[in-house]
Design an enzyme around this catalytic site. Structure first.
Site, PDB file in Angstrom:
ATOM      1  N   GLN A   1     -68.798 -25.097 -37.164  1.00 59.65           N
ATOM      2  CA  GLN A   1     -67.808 -25.280 -38.220  1.00 59.65           C
ATOM      3  C   GLN A   1     -68.394 -26.044 -39.404  1.00 59.65           C
ATOM      4  O   GLN A   1     -69.473 -26.632 -39.311  1.00 59.65           O
ATOM      5  CB  GLN A   1     -66.587 -26.021 -37.648  1.00 59.65           C
ATOM      6  CG  GLN A   1     -66.969 -27.254 -36.832  1.00 59.65           C
ATOM      7  CD  GLN A   1     -65.954 -27.646 -35.758  1.00 59.65           C
ATOM      8  OE1 GLN A   1     -64.917 -26.992 -35.597  1.00 59.65           O
ATOM      9  NE2 GLN A   1     -66.224 -28.709 -35.028  1.00 59.65           N
TER      10      GLN A   1
ATOM     11  N   ASP B   1     -57.470 -32.720 -27.712  1.00 62.23           N
ATOM     12  CA  ASP B   1     -57.442 -33.236 -29.086  1.00 62.23           C
ATOM     13  C   ASP B   1     -58.266 -32.288 -29.946  1.00 62.23           C
ATOM     14  O   ASP B   1     -59.430 -32.541 -30.244  1.00 62.23           O
ATOM     15  CB  ASP B   1     -58.042 -34.652 -29.084  1.00 62.23           C
ATOM     16  CG  ASP B   1     -58.092 -35.251 -30.481  1.00 62.23           C
ATOM     17  OD1 ASP B   1     -57.593 -34.622 -31.429  1.00 62.23           O
ATOM     18  OD2 ASP B   1     -58.656 -36.350 -30.611  1.00 62.23           O
TER      19      ASP B   1
HETATM   20  N1  AG3 Z   1     -56.903 -32.895 -34.519  1.00 57.28           N
HETATM   21  C1  AG3 Z   1     -55.682 -32.302 -35.033  1.00 57.28           C
HETATM   22  C2  AG3 Z   1     -55.956 -31.424 -36.160  1.00 57.28           C
HETATM   23  C3  AG3 Z   1     -54.831 -30.617 -36.655  1.00 57.28           C
HETATM   24  C4  AG3 Z   1     -54.755 -30.744 -38.109  1.00 57.28           C
HETATM   25  N2  AG3 Z   1     -54.389 -29.530 -38.739  1.00 57.28           N
HETATM   26  C5  AG3 Z   1     -54.503 -29.347 -40.060  1.00 57.28           C
HETATM   27  N3  AG3 Z   1     -54.886 -30.285 -40.845  1.00 57.28           N
HETATM   28  N4  AG3 Z   1     -54.156 -28.184 -40.537  1.00 57.28           N
HETATM   29  C6  AG3 Z   1     -57.391 -33.977 -35.267  1.00 57.28           C
HETATM   30  C7  AG3 Z   1     -58.550 -34.640 -34.646  1.00 57.28           C
HETATM   31  C8  AG3 Z   1     -58.345 -36.102 -34.571  1.00 57.28           C
HETATM   32  N5  AG3 Z   1     -58.989 -36.659 -33.432  1.00 57.28           N
END
Ligand code: AG3
Length: 285
Positions: free
Chosen positions: A35, A160
């Protein structure tokens, strides 16, 4: 007069909305094998990590998400000793889990090592507990990990992840949940970030159905604010082998560590489910 390039904006096209942060400068941009990662310095939110154009976290407000993704599950489980974090490479969830003295082993499994390397540099406060002897960091595919893991070997799995596109897509389906079910001990549960009920109701419904079909009889979606994500209102969904709607309220009230958002009242409040959410979940079975 504000110039366009002074702002980072994440557009959420399907609902014609966007969220912006005023930035001082871009500090880093790097394509990993998985990514595109970017780090910005913002005017008021500290550092900002962006993956493939989506906001992951800022220094200022990540505590809402990281505390709700960890302490809720850890205070529902009667005695959590082993925890796996799938994703979570920034180590914010790991830091919260390690605050629980009863936890003996935490395995963080993120496919992309670059997330952790950048977090160590720009979010050192989230990585402060990485040297804890109870913590182990692996940079491998979490989907494969749960597929290959020993049955009955973990108390809580925390997913997560990024949104269900790209490397995280396979973390939102029945096969993955079935593998998690097998790995979990009798009181085990999975907690997964589950997007926004305002924007992603269908996804939430599909996710809950997949969890149920994978064998989890008990589901609970928790709601909390997260202003930097689409709609500003986020959720996590817990799927448990046992009931997950009650929690160790007294222990949460006497928690032997500090938090910025989570406490026993917040936990209780996060269980309250909006009318339209209930209706949509029923309608979709
Ligand atoms: N994880 C959740 C990400 C989702 C956010 N989505 C978005 N911005 N469209 C975040 C990682 C934190 N540990």
């Amino acid at each position: 007069m504000l110039e366009k390039n002074q702002w980072f904006t994440e557009v959420y096209a399907p609902d014609g909305s966007a969220f912006s942060l005023k930035i001082k400068r871009k500090l880093h941009e790097e394509q990993s094998p998985f990514q595109l990662l970017e780090i910005y310095e913002t005017e008021h939110f500290g550092y900002l990590m962006v993956i493939d154009g989506y906001v992951m976290l800022t220094s200022r407000d990540n505590f809402f998400y990281h505390e709700m993704m960890s302490h809720t599950a850890l205070f529902i489980h009667p005695d959590p000793k082993t925890v796996w974090i799938i994703g979570g490479g920034d180590c914010g969830t790991l830091k919260e889990v390690l605050k629980h003295p009863g936890v003996e082993k935490v395995l963080q499994i993120d496919i992309d090592e670059l997330v952790t390397r950048l977090s160590e540099h720009y979010f050192p406060e989230l990585c402060a507990s990485n040297a804890d002897p109870r913590a182990e960091l692996k940079f491998i595919d979490g989907i494969q990990w749960v597929k290959d893991a020993t049955a009955d070997s973990v108390d809580i799995i925390i997913v997560d992840s990024t949104d269900p596109v790209g490397p995280a897509e396979g973390l939102f389906n029945e096969d993955f949940y079935r593998d998690c079910f097998t790995c979990l001990t009798d009181n085990g549960m999975i907690i997964q970030q589950s997007e926004s009920s305002l924007f992603h109701l269908q996804l939430q419904s599909d996710m809950r159905n997949a969890m149920q079909n994978a064998g989890f009889p008990h589901l609970q979606t928790l709601f909390f604010p997260q202003c930097v994500y689409p709609s500003g209102w986020w959720s996590a969904t817990i799927a448990g082998k046992q009931a997950v709607s009650s929690f160790r309220r007294n222990d949460a009230a006497k928690k032997p560590f500090e938090t910025q958002y989570y406490n026993s009242d917040i936990h209780q409040a996060s269980l309250a489910q909006p009318e339209f959410f209930n209706k949509a979940m029923q309608a979709n079975g």
